[in-house]
Design an enzyme around this catalytic site. Sequence first.
Site, PDB file in Angstrom:
ATOM      1  N   SER A 177       0.708  -1.139  -0.036  1.00 51.71           N
ATOM      2  CA  SER A 177      -0.006   0.022   0.143  1.00 51.71           C
ATOM      3  C   SER A 177       0.861   1.384  -0.124  1.00 51.71           C
ATOM      4  CB  SER A 177      -1.026   0.022   1.160  1.00 51.71           C
ATOM      5  OG  SER A 177      -0.520  -0.435   2.449  1.00 51.71           O
ATOM      6  N   HIS A 205      -5.561  -3.036  -2.476  1.00 54.13           N
ATOM      7  CA  HIS A 205      -5.257  -2.113  -3.554  1.00 54.13           C
ATOM      8  C   HIS A 205      -5.217  -2.698  -5.306  1.00 54.13           C
ATOM      9  CE1 HIS A 205      -4.132   0.962  -0.770  1.00 54.13           C
ATOM     10  NE2 HIS A 205      -3.582  -0.277  -0.047  1.00 54.13           N
ATOM     11  N   LYS A 236     -12.059   0.835  -1.580  1.00 49.47           N
ATOM     12  CA  LYS A 236     -11.049   1.512  -2.194  1.00 49.47           C
ATOM     13  C   LYS A 236     -11.589   1.732  -3.403  1.00 49.47           C
ATOM     14  CE  LYS A 236      -7.552   0.947   0.969  1.00 49.47           C
ATOM     15  NZ  LYS A 236      -6.954  -0.168   1.936  1.00 49.47           N
TER      16      LYS A 236
END
Length: 382
Positions: A177, A205, A236
């Site tokens: 990350s 991610h 996200k």
Amino acid sequence: MPAPDFSQQLAELAAAGLLRRRRSLESSQGVQVRADGAARLSFSSNDYLGLAGHPRLAAAVAEAVARFGVGSGASHLVSGHHALHDALEQRLAGFMGRPCLLFSSGYMANVGAISALVGREDAVFSDELNHASLIDGIRLCRARVLRYRHGDAGDLEQLLSDTPARRKLIVTDTVFSMDGDLAPLPRLAELAERHDAWIYADDAHGFGVLGAAGRGAFEHFGLAGPRLIHLCTLGKAAGVSGAAIFAEQTVVDWLLQSARSYIFATAAPPALAAALLASLDLFEEEAWRRTHLRALIARLRLACSDLKWRLLESETPVQPLIVGENMAAVELAEALQRRGIWVPAIRPPTVPPGTARLRISLSAAHAAEDVDRLAGALRELQ
Ligand SMILES: *Cc1c(COP(=O)(O)O)cnc(C)c1O
């Protein structure tokens, strides 16, 4: 005993340039935001596909709230599990081709799942740069913990060969990350096969971003198999909040029976599941978001290639610009801020000492000109 007082500790953080503060958003999340009273071009969120403020998600929530209210009122196993949660689990399972279990956040999923999967007689193999939520999950599980050097399959193989254990669980971020690099998942999958281990991969991610369809890191690498346990977060790229763990049916069933963060927490509001269904529609209908994002990544890397600071090697929307000293990173972020550009400075302990950085994160909602504006500002400031 004196009253609790942390002024000394806070003063130490301030002196080291490590005191963190929040900015308050006054607009929806996006690339053009208002925060602390000013308009800013933002490279600071994990909203990689630009869906967090999307009107279709907002409309889905509004409609679901009008029908079903806001709160879920209980945990999933008591009375908080809603038909919308079922619909979302089924939709996600169809999209990914595997059963899944929803959690209220990625942090909760990691903390609950790892301790449900392994225990005292087992061993966990953990990349040294794993996300804090994985580290906390590992702490709770009471298995023997072996850390391997970042991304180093050779080091991992050594540890796997040397360690007897009932179960072996390799735990890794897929996209790291703060660095944006990918774990060597094909090599890890080979090792898991050879050493009879499982992989718990945190794709916070990668989900929505990697792979032609946005199924994440395993799609990107063309990997599948029963040894792979796949955590995807929904706050996200998916633009909402929550998480899902994809695995073999018995693993999913076991997590439902035993993951404490699933059992002992109030279910997320059902309207969020409605928003996530809308978000999955957009994953499928608007593949341009991923293509555009890839073009922006290439454009930023080219535009930054002649800067005095170096971008870490990364093919993901996380593009860290290494500055070094804490204060220098903060000052660069502030100088950008004065130009109306918001890029967060990331400092220890989130990253190793001496590698303070700007964490530039790109979104499909950025235009090519936004990327040029950032690169131009950095060039002027170097
Ligand atoms: C953000 C993040 C999490 C936590 O997910 P939440 O849904 O925000 O709780 C877990 N792992 C990684 C790698 C993350 O970046």
